[in-house]
Write a protein that holds these residues in place. Structure first.
Motif, mmCIF file in Angstrom:
data_model
loop_
_atom_site.group_PDB
_atom_site.id
_atom_site.type_symbol
_atom_site.label_atom_id
_atom_site.label_comp_id
_atom_site.label_asym_id
_atom_site.label_seq_id
_atom_site.Cartn_x
_atom_site.Cartn_y
_atom_site.Cartn_z
ATOM 1 N N LYS A 163 -12.055 28.490 60.896
ATOM 2 C CA LYS A 163 -13.305 28.830 61.115
ATOM 3 C C LYS A 163 -13.655 30.214 60.424
ATOM 4 O O LYS A 163 -12.372 31.214 60.743
ATOM 5 C CB LYS A 163 -13.746 28.756 62.400
ATOM 6 C CG LYS A 163 -13.832 27.300 62.843
ATOM 7 C CD LYS A 163 -14.330 27.059 64.275
ATOM 8 C CE LYS A 163 -14.082 25.575 64.825
ATOM 9 N NZ LYS A 163 -14.354 25.713 66.161
ATOM 10 N N VAL A 164 -14.619 30.630 60.131
ATOM 11 C CA VAL A 164 -14.939 32.051 59.861
ATOM 12 C C VAL A 164 -15.148 32.858 61.165
ATOM 13 O O VAL A 164 -16.302 32.550 61.848
ATOM 14 C CB VAL A 164 -16.208 32.190 59.139
ATOM 15 C CG1 VAL A 164 -16.599 33.698 58.621
ATOM 16 C CG2 VAL A 164 -16.186 31.285 57.667
ATOM 17 N N THR A 165 -14.269 33.763 61.621
ATOM 18 C CA THR A 165 -14.288 34.478 62.829
ATOM 19 C C THR A 165 -13.785 35.965 62.419
ATOM 20 O O THR A 165 -13.317 36.085 61.396
ATOM 21 C CB THR A 165 -13.100 34.033 63.774
ATOM 22 O OG1 THR A 165 -12.006 34.033 63.130
ATOM 23 C CG2 THR A 165 -13.463 32.644 64.287
ATOM 24 N N TRP A 166 -14.224 37.068 63.316
ATOM 25 C CA TRP A 166 -14.085 38.014 63.078
ATOM 26 C C TRP A 166 -13.390 38.853 64.269
ATOM 27 O O TRP A 166 -13.824 38.288 65.520
ATOM 28 C CB TRP A 166 -15.428 39.019 62.705
ATOM 29 C CG TRP A 166 -15.957 38.760 61.547
ATOM 30 C CD1 TRP A 166 -17.065 38.058 61.252
ATOM 31 C CD2 TRP A 166 -15.740 39.234 60.408
ATOM 32 N NE1 TRP A 166 -17.311 37.819 59.935
ATOM 33 C CE2 TRP A 166 -16.578 38.788 59.238
ATOM 34 C CE3 TRP A 166 -14.914 40.508 59.966
ATOM 35 C CZ2 TRP A 166 -16.665 39.252 57.982
ATOM 36 C CZ3 TRP A 166 -14.897 40.926 58.631
ATOM 37 C CH2 TRP A 166 -15.547 40.226 57.621
ATOM 38 N N PRO A 167 -12.499 39.809 64.273
ATOM 39 C CA PRO A 167 -11.793 40.035 65.417
ATOM 40 C C PRO A 167 -12.773 40.923 66.226
ATOM 41 O O PRO A 167 -13.734 41.665 65.810
ATOM 42 C CB PRO A 167 -10.724 41.010 65.135
ATOM 43 C CG PRO A 167 -11.118 41.254 63.857
ATOM 44 C CD PRO A 167 -11.803 40.068 63.067
ATOM 45 N N ILE A 168 -12.682 40.654 67.628
ATOM 46 C CA ILE A 168 -13.604 41.458 68.671
ATOM 47 C C ILE A 168 -15.159 40.935 68.736
ATOM 48 O O ILE A 168 -15.987 40.629 69.487
ATOM 49 C CB ILE A 168 -13.523 42.823 68.483
ATOM 50 C CG1 ILE A 168 -12.169 43.375 68.507
ATOM 51 C CG2 ILE A 168 -14.381 43.528 69.632
ATOM 52 C CD1 ILE A 168 -11.983 44.993 68.364
ATOM 53 N N ALA A 169 -15.682 40.987 67.398
ATOM 54 C CA ALA A 169 -17.129 40.739 67.425
ATOM 55 C C ALA A 169 -17.267 39.086 67.484
ATOM 56 O O ALA A 169 -18.244 38.785 68.421
ATOM 57 C CB ALA A 169 -17.649 40.796 65.931
ATOM 58 N N THR A 170 -16.414 38.151 67.194
ATOM 59 C CA THR A 170 -16.450 36.750 67.365
ATOM 60 C C THR A 170 -16.322 36.466 68.903
ATOM 61 O O THR A 170 -17.178 35.665 69.283
ATOM 62 C CB THR A 170 -15.618 35.973 66.601
ATOM 63 O OG1 THR A 170 -15.824 36.188 65.164
ATOM 64 C CG2 THR A 170 -15.903 34.545 66.799
ATOM 65 N N SER A 175 -18.924 34.728 73.744
ATOM 66 C CA SER A 175 -19.094 34.980 75.301
ATOM 67 C C SER A 175 -20.585 34.951 75.493
ATOM 68 O O SER A 175 -21.103 34.655 76.602
ATOM 69 C CB SER A 175 -18.309 36.361 75.843
ATOM 70 O OG SER A 175 -16.779 36.016 75.650
ATOM 71 N N TYR A 176 -21.277 35.801 74.880
ATOM 72 C CA TYR A 176 -22.629 36.067 74.882
ATOM 73 C C TYR A 176 -23.519 34.653 74.791
ATOM 74 O O TYR A 176 -24.257 34.483 75.816
ATOM 75 C CB TYR A 176 -23.317 36.952 73.918
ATOM 76 C CG TYR A 176 -24.828 37.244 73.808
ATOM 77 C CD1 TYR A 176 -25.436 38.002 75.193
ATOM 78 C CD2 TYR A 176 -25.689 36.763 72.860
ATOM 79 C CE1 TYR A 176 -26.734 38.148 75.165
ATOM 80 C CE2 TYR A 176 -27.005 36.872 72.973
ATOM 81 C CZ TYR A 176 -27.465 37.436 74.009
ATOM 82 O OH TYR A 176 -29.010 37.702 74.165
#
Length: 325
Positions: A163-170, A175-176
């Motif tokens: 999956k396309v994920t980014w550290p901290i941002a994803t 969570s939001y």
């Protein structure tokens, strides 16, 4: 370029992790610039400290390679272990690049200038490019893993979908979204409860309108003997009117058989009827009873008894003469 960055594979995931930390030194540089007031000159030992740490991490990132795989591994196990070790190796290079940046920022604040941070950035920023999973980096890591003769299926493992994920941002975005979903579910539940309460209230109101409850009325016989009372005013010291609530009905005070008998103070007429000294009202209603009660009180009291006063009239009630010589 966008497709190269957002590639949904294990290699693209590692590439996004490295690209996320490349612009990280820019906010750090702006913060230190504000803290030192824009000055560049700093103490020499702070510049030497930041430069030595940056050189050490650069040598470690260039020399250190993943450890070899053990012998006798099956192809699926080899692919899984090689991917795990290459991911750890990439994270290690990113950490080695961030350490001199943080140390250079601290040295710049202590020394009062930007030279320690600039020296650390000049040697640490290229380390992020070395951590990028390029063809050269992947080939060197695969050869280091195959040092003991076990084939490392690293290219096959890096081509697996991810999956396309980014550290901290994803994680923050996840969570939001979870918080918003939970909030929407809670609001919907509260709204359903309010609607259910409103529906129950309307049903109760409709039932009361369909079947009104009539107040109980006293019978005709009770109406003749009962009368309403008025509300008594509260005393000044009382805070509430809980004890002064009006009663519904009280019975009339009707004359009894004992009250009809003649008393000692009553005058008996020739016809045998008893009459009080005062004017009497008809025997119907509560007035005769009140008059008889007043007469009894007058008879029992010594100061108000008229008979006693009349008996004392014959006695000498003036002052006796004084015996003076």
């Amino acid at each position: 370029m966008i497709d190269f960055i957002l590639q949904p594979t294990q290699e693209g995931e590692l590439r996004r992790r490295v690209l996320f930390w490349i612009p990280a030194p820019l906010p750090l540089l702006g913060l230190v610039y504000l803290l030192v007031g824009g000055a560049f000159s700093a103490a020499g030992w702070t510049i030497l400290l930041a430069t030595s740490v940056a050189v050490g991490t650069l040598l470690l990132a260039t020399i250190v390679q993943p450890t070899p795989l053990p012998e006798g591994l099956a192809p699926p196990v080899s692919a899984r272990r090689s991917l795990h070790r290459f991911r750890q190796f990439t994270q290690l290079r990113v950490a080695l690049a961030l350490v001199p940046m943080a140390l250079g920022a601290a040295a710049a604040v202590i020394g009062g200038g930007l030279y320690p941070l600039l020296a650390a950035l000049a040697l640490a920023w290229p380390q992020l490019l070395l951590a990028m999973p390029t063809f050269f980096t992947i080939t060197r890591a695969r050869r280091a893993m195959e040092a003991w003769g076990t084939t490392a299926y690293l290219w096959h493992a890096l081509s697996r979908p991810a999956k396309v994920t980014w550290p901290i941002a994803t994680p923050l975005a996840r969570s939001y979204r979870a918080w918003r979903a939970e909030r929407a579910r809670r609001l919907a539940q509260e709204k359903a409860q309010d609607q259910e309460q409103d529906r129950a209230w309307k049903e109760v109101v409709e039932d009361e309108r369909a079947n009104p409850t009539e107040p109980t009325k006293p019978s005709a016989q009770e109406e003749g003997r009962l009368q309403s009372t008025r509300k008594l005013p509260a005393l000044p010291e009382e805070g509430t009117d809980a004890d002064n609530e009006p009663t519904a009905l009280i019975p009339h005070l009707e004359p009894s058989a004992e009250d009809d008998e003649p008393r000692d103070g009553d005058d008996v007429s020739k016809d045998g009827d008893t009459t009080d000294t005062d004017d009497r009202e008809p025997s119907s209603g509560p007035r005769p009873t009140v008059s008889r009660a007043a007469g009894r009180l007058l008879e029992q009291s010594g100061a108000l008894n008229l008979g006693v006063r009349n008996r004392r009239r014959g006695q000498a009630n003036r002052r006796p003469p004084a015996h003076k010589p």
